[in-house]
Structures are given as structure tokens and as C-alpha cells.
Design a protein around this motif. Structure first.
Motif, PDB file in Angstrom:
ATOM      1  N   VAL A 212       1.307  -1.007   0.003  1.00 56.10           N
ATOM      2  CA  VAL A 212       0.165   0.330  -0.172  1.00 56.10           C
ATOM      3  C   VAL A 212       0.752   1.236   0.306  1.00 56.10           C
ATOM      4  O   VAL A 212       2.082   1.139   0.524  1.00 56.10           O
ATOM      5  CB  VAL A 212      -0.942   0.116   1.289  1.00 56.10           C
ATOM      6  CG1 VAL A 212      -2.247  -1.441   1.720  1.00 56.10           C
ATOM      7  CG2 VAL A 212      -0.576   0.372   2.077  1.00 56.10           C
ATOM      8  N   VAL A 213       0.599   2.864   0.252  1.00 57.49           N
ATOM      9  CA  VAL A 213       1.057   3.558  -0.244  1.00 57.49           C
ATOM     10  C   VAL A 213       0.948   3.969   1.130  1.00 57.49           C
ATOM     11  O   VAL A 213       0.193   3.660   1.567  1.00 57.49           O
ATOM     12  CB  VAL A 213       0.342   4.951  -1.124  1.00 57.49           C
ATOM     13  CG1 VAL A 213       0.552   4.382  -2.786  1.00 57.49           C
ATOM     14  CG2 VAL A 213      -1.358   5.348  -0.665  1.00 57.49           C
ATOM     15  N   ASP A 214       2.097   5.007   1.126  1.00 60.01           N
ATOM     16  CA  ASP A 214       1.858   5.599   3.142  1.00 60.01           C
ATOM     17  C   ASP A 214       0.853   7.043   3.344  1.00 60.01           C
ATOM     18  O   ASP A 214      -0.043   6.941   2.612  1.00 60.01           O
ATOM     19  CB  ASP A 214       3.158   6.648   2.961  1.00 60.01           C
ATOM     20  CG  ASP A 214       3.116   7.182   4.682  1.00 60.01           C
ATOM     21  OD1 ASP A 214       2.892   8.540   4.744  1.00 60.01           O
ATOM     22  OD2 ASP A 214       4.425   6.862   5.208  1.00 60.01           O
ATOM     23  N   PRO A 215       0.099   6.170   4.062  1.00 60.50           N
ATOM     24  CA  PRO A 215      -1.286   6.988   5.055  1.00 60.50           C
ATOM     25  C   PRO A 215      -1.052   8.685   4.601  1.00 60.50           C
ATOM     26  O   PRO A 215      -2.369   9.349   4.879  1.00 60.50           O
ATOM     27  CB  PRO A 215      -1.681   6.288   6.303  1.00 60.50           C
ATOM     28  CG  PRO A 215      -0.354   6.039   6.910  1.00 60.50           C
ATOM     29  CD  PRO A 215       0.512   5.694   5.393  1.00 60.50           C
ATOM     30  N   GLY A 216       0.255   8.959   4.844  1.00 62.58           N
ATOM     31  CA  GLY A 216      -0.056  10.651   5.008  1.00 62.58           C
ATOM     32  C   GLY A 216       0.240  11.205   5.979  1.00 62.58           C
ATOM     33  O   GLY A 216       0.047  10.397   6.950  1.00 62.58           O
TER      34      GLY A 216
ATOM     35  N   ARG B 183      -6.478   2.112   5.281  1.00 62.30           N
ATOM     36  CA  ARG B 183      -5.634   2.197   4.559  1.00 62.30           C
ATOM     37  C   ARG B 183      -4.949   0.538   3.014  1.00 62.30           C
ATOM     38  O   ARG B 183      -4.801  -0.399   4.740  1.00 62.30           O
ATOM     39  CB  ARG B 183      -4.071   1.994   5.141  1.00 62.30           C
ATOM     40  CG  ARG B 183      -2.323   2.693   3.365  1.00 62.30           C
ATOM     41  CD  ARG B 183      -3.353   3.153   2.024  1.00 62.30           C
ATOM     42  NE  ARG B 183      -3.554   4.205   2.077  1.00 62.30           N
ATOM     43  CZ  ARG B 183      -3.203   5.667   2.042  1.00 62.30           C
ATOM     44  NH1 ARG B 183      -4.969   5.775   1.739  1.00 62.30           N
ATOM     45  NH2 ARG B 183      -3.734   7.254   2.260  1.00 62.30           N
ATOM     46  N   GLY B 184      -5.410   1.077   2.533  1.00 67.17           N
ATOM     47  CA  GLY B 184      -5.734  -0.343   1.389  1.00 67.17           C
ATOM     48  C   GLY B 184      -6.858  -1.032   0.924  1.00 67.17           C
ATOM     49  O   GLY B 184      -7.374  -2.203   1.029  1.00 67.17           O
ATOM     50  N   SER B 185      -8.153  -0.624   1.438  1.00 63.02           N
ATOM     51  CA  SER B 185      -8.922  -1.820   1.844  1.00 63.02           C
ATOM     52  C   SER B 185      -9.961  -1.645   0.233  1.00 63.02           C
ATOM     53  O   SER B 185     -10.158  -2.548   0.319  1.00 63.02           O
ATOM     54  CB  SER B 185     -10.004  -0.374   2.564  1.00 63.02           C
ATOM     55  OG  SER B 185     -10.797   0.932   2.533  1.00 63.02           O
ATOM     56  N   THR B 186      -9.728  -0.736  -0.214  1.00 62.66           N
ATOM     57  CA  THR B 186      -9.670  -0.295  -1.543  1.00 62.66           C
ATOM     58  C   THR B 186      -8.798  -0.477  -2.342  1.00 62.66           C
ATOM     59  O   THR B 186      -8.773  -1.295  -3.196  1.00 62.66           O
ATOM     60  CB  THR B 186     -10.357   1.062  -1.563  1.00 62.66           C
ATOM     61  OG1 THR B 186     -11.697   1.857  -1.742  1.00 62.66           O
ATOM     62  CG2 THR B 186     -10.473   1.300  -3.700  1.00 62.66           C
TER      63      THR B 186
END
Length: 383
Positions: A73-77, A99-102
Motif C-alpha cells: 500500500v502507499v503511505d497513509p500521509g 489504508r488499502g481497503s480499496t
């Protein structure tokens, strides 16, 4: 499998923070889950704490249908922008946040659960259903590249990628090129600029030339599904002190290519601009291509698409839309396999929520896609 267990599996995957790494923890989790149902799987190590996972069910005869999902996943920011902690999956109003749910642990979980339920239900599969869980999709399709080079894709007849599409069938997407250009100059005091070579000024000339060429291309070439070639300078660094002539400037840019104007042509255009400028006095530019992912396009009337439309039409009496997207996926690497195959991108969640704060997937959408994957696999392999 009970509904609660399906949701728990997805929550467990989201709770593992795989921000461009640590994917082996998810590979281990899925492998342990598969072992309970006597599903054989293989970890393909990429680097420390990172591993792809390949698993198969079916009788080994007939066609091979692949299911592809990435584990990173990408960083949550900025965490303050989240209503709930990004790695503490939370359900509210039948939506699962995290994060990553979609993008795209719901798609991956749906594929894993679909395979398990096909085993639970003792479904006959006259062929092979093959899971490809990859590392590093968000930073260059690293796992997909490795699996392709190692031959894990060569026997596929068709592939479903579980990226979020809001139940559209995505059969084409743009390619992506990242490049870096370094302009070397000569330092001098700003009161005596004639003694130096301004690396920033030379880079400005280069940027203007590239922007002009990319604008020209975007006007001449377009694709009805993916649109035009796009180009953006996204990073620029130069100079160290306000009263010194800069001796070095670096830019990075991203280009999104289309089937009608592919990567090779774009790379040649950029290289030609740099080579021509380097023939001028005081220009010293160095170009490198850091990331090169191909645009992809599948047959929107393929047997796979026909099967998917049949499955959906039987339940909802309507066809799914066929679309193109700008983002790239693991398919950009998988299509480099020795054998061509049909593919479609189809998964739970909405693509517009990917990489956003408060990312979520609707639980019913997630559950519906599990059933859809199962039926597609049965219809495709047994037809």
C-alpha cells in the motif's frame, strides 16, 4: 465461509502495514490460511521481508485463469486527516475504512476467499485457477516483474486483476515513464556570472523543449478510452546559495503513454531533445529513464469478457461497462510474458478512493465480488 470470517480476513490484511515493504507478513498469513484448506502455495522471495505468493487450485487440465492482487500500500500521509487510524480497520455505515481497503487488499482478499470457498464447496474446475499476490506494485510493479521473468505467467490463458474498478471492466490503461535529467554547469560568484555556467538556466531551456514536444504529441495522438499522452515535471532541485551560480540542477518528470503513442517513441523524443541541446555550447545534460511501464490493451470482446458479462447479466440483467484508466497496474509487467493472454481489471472499491485519506470499501461490494470471482472461475474453466 461465514460473512464475519470474510470480513475478518480483510481486516487482518489491512492491519498489516505494508507500506512499500513487509509484504512477506501477508504472504505468510495467506499461506497459513490456504494450508487449512489444503491449497498448495509457494512463496517467491523478492528481498528481506518481501515475498510474492503463488497458489493454485483445480485439476491441472484445460485452461489457466490467473487472479492477480498486490500486497503493498502507499503511505497513509498525515494521520490527522484520517477519521480512524489507517491500520486499525474500522466499520461504519457498512463501509470498512483503512489504508488499502480499496487499493487493493479487498480485491486480494476477495480472490483468496473465492479460492477457499471453491474448495469448501468441492467445485469442479476443469483447469487451473492461479493466484498471483505481488510485492511492490505501488513503486514499479516489482513483484510482477520478478514473477514474469521467472516464468510464472507463461501458462496463463487469461488474467483478472483485482484493482478497484467500481464494477467496470477495465481492458486498457496508460503506460508510465519516469525520467531524471541532470544539468551540470560551473559554479561562480553571482556578481561574475560570465565565469560560470548556470545549470538552472540550461535546465529551463530543456524543460521548455520537452513541454513543447509533449504538448504537440498530446494534440496529435489520443485514445478513445485512455485519452491523451500527459507529461508533468514533478520534482526540481537546483542551486545551493542565492549569490552563487548553480553548478547542478536535477529534475524528474512523469509521462503517461497510450497505445497509439507508446513508450519507445516517447523515450526517443526525450533523448533527441537532450542530445540536441548537448550539442550547444555550455550544455551538459544527462538523461536516465527510471521507470518504464507499457500501456496495455486487451480484446474487449474476448472469451473472458463474455464470461464475465454472462455472470453479471444472469444476476442483474445488465452488462458491465468497458472502460480505460490512466493509472498503471501489474499487467504492464505481466504482458511481457512469453505467451499472450486476455486480461481484465475488475475489483471491489472505487478507484477514486485509492491513495486518499479515509479510504474505504463498501462491505457488500466486497462480498458481491467474492461471489462474482467464484462464478467467473467456474464458467471460464468449465466452458
Amino acid at each position: 465461509m461465514e460473512k464475519a470470517e470474510k470480513i475478518t480476513i480483510l481486516k487482518d490484511l489491512i492491519a498489516i502495514p505494508t507500506v512499500n515493504g513487509q509484504e512477506e507478513k501477508i504472504a505468510d498469513y495467506i499461506q497459513k490460511l490456504f494450508t487449512k484448506y489444503n491449497i498448495s502455495s509457494e512463496k517467491v522471495l523478492f528481498s528481506e521481508n518481501r515475498a510474492n505468493l503463488v497458489a493454485e487450485i483445480g485439476n491441472g487440465n484445460g485452461k489457466v485463469l490467473g487472479l492477480s492482487g498486490h500486497m503493498d500500500v502507499v503511505d497513509p500521509g498525515n494521520l490527522e486527516e484520517w477519521n480512524y487510524p489507517p491500520f486499525d480497520p474500522t466499520i461504519e455505515d457498512d463501509k470498512l475504512y483503512g489504508r488499502g481497503s480499496t487499493d487493493m487488499k479487498s480485491g486480494l482478499a476477495a480472490m483468496v476467499i473465492a479460492m477457499i470457498e471453491l474448495i469448501e464447496e468441492k467445485s469442479t474446475l476443469n483447469g487451473t485457477l492461479k493466484l498471483l499476490a505481488s510485492v511492490g506494485e505501488e513503486i514499479g510493479e516489482l513483484g510482477a516483474e520478478q514473477l514474469t521473468k521467472k516464468g510464472y505467467i507463461d501458462n496463463l490463458d487469461a488474467l483478472i486483476v483485482g484493482e478497484p474498478t467500481n464494477l467496470a471492466l477495465v481492458y486498457t490503461h496508460k503506460g508510465s515513464i519516469d525520467y531524471t535529467i541532470t544539468s551540470h554547469g560551473k559554479a561562480a560568484h553571482s556578481s561574475m556570472p560570465e565565469l560560470g555556467i548556470n545549470a538552472i538556466n540550461n535546465m529551463v531551456v530543456c524543460i521548455n523543449a520537452i513541454n513543447s514536444k509533449m504538448t504537440e504529441i498530446s494534440k496529435l495522438y489520443s485514445d478513445p478510452e485512455t485519452g491523451q499522452v500527459t507529461h508533468n515535471i514533478t520534482i526540481i532541485n537546483g542551486g545551493v546559495q542565492v549569490n552563487s551560480i548553480p553548478d547542478k540542477t536535477v529534475i524528474q518528470g512523469n509521462i503517461r503513454t497510450i497505445p497509439a503513442y507508446g513508450n519507445e517513441r516517447v523515450r526517443k523524443d526525450i533523448q533527441t531533445i537532450v542530445d540536441q541541446l548537448n550539442q550547444q555550447k555550455n550544455f551538459k545534460l544527462k538523461l536516465t529513464f527510471d521507470y518504464d511501464k507499457l500501456p496495455v490493451k486487451s480484446n474487449k470482446n474476448s472469451f473472458l469478457v463474455q464470461i464475465i458479462q454472462k455472470v453479471h447479466h444472469e444476476k442483474y440483467s445488465e452488462d458491465l461497462p468497458l472502460e480505460g484508466i490512466a493509472a498503471t497496474t501489474d499487467v504492464a509487467e505481466y504482458i511481457k510474458a512469453d505467451k499472450p493472454f486476455d486480461f481484465i481489471i475488475l475489483g471491489p472499491g472505487e478507484g477514486t478512493l485509492a491513495h486518499q485519506f479515509n479510504e474505504y470499501v463498501e462491505i457488500q461490494n466486497f462480498l458481491d465480488v467474492i461471489d462474482m470471482y467464484k462464478k467467473i472461475a467456474q464458467e471460464y474453466l468449465n466452458s
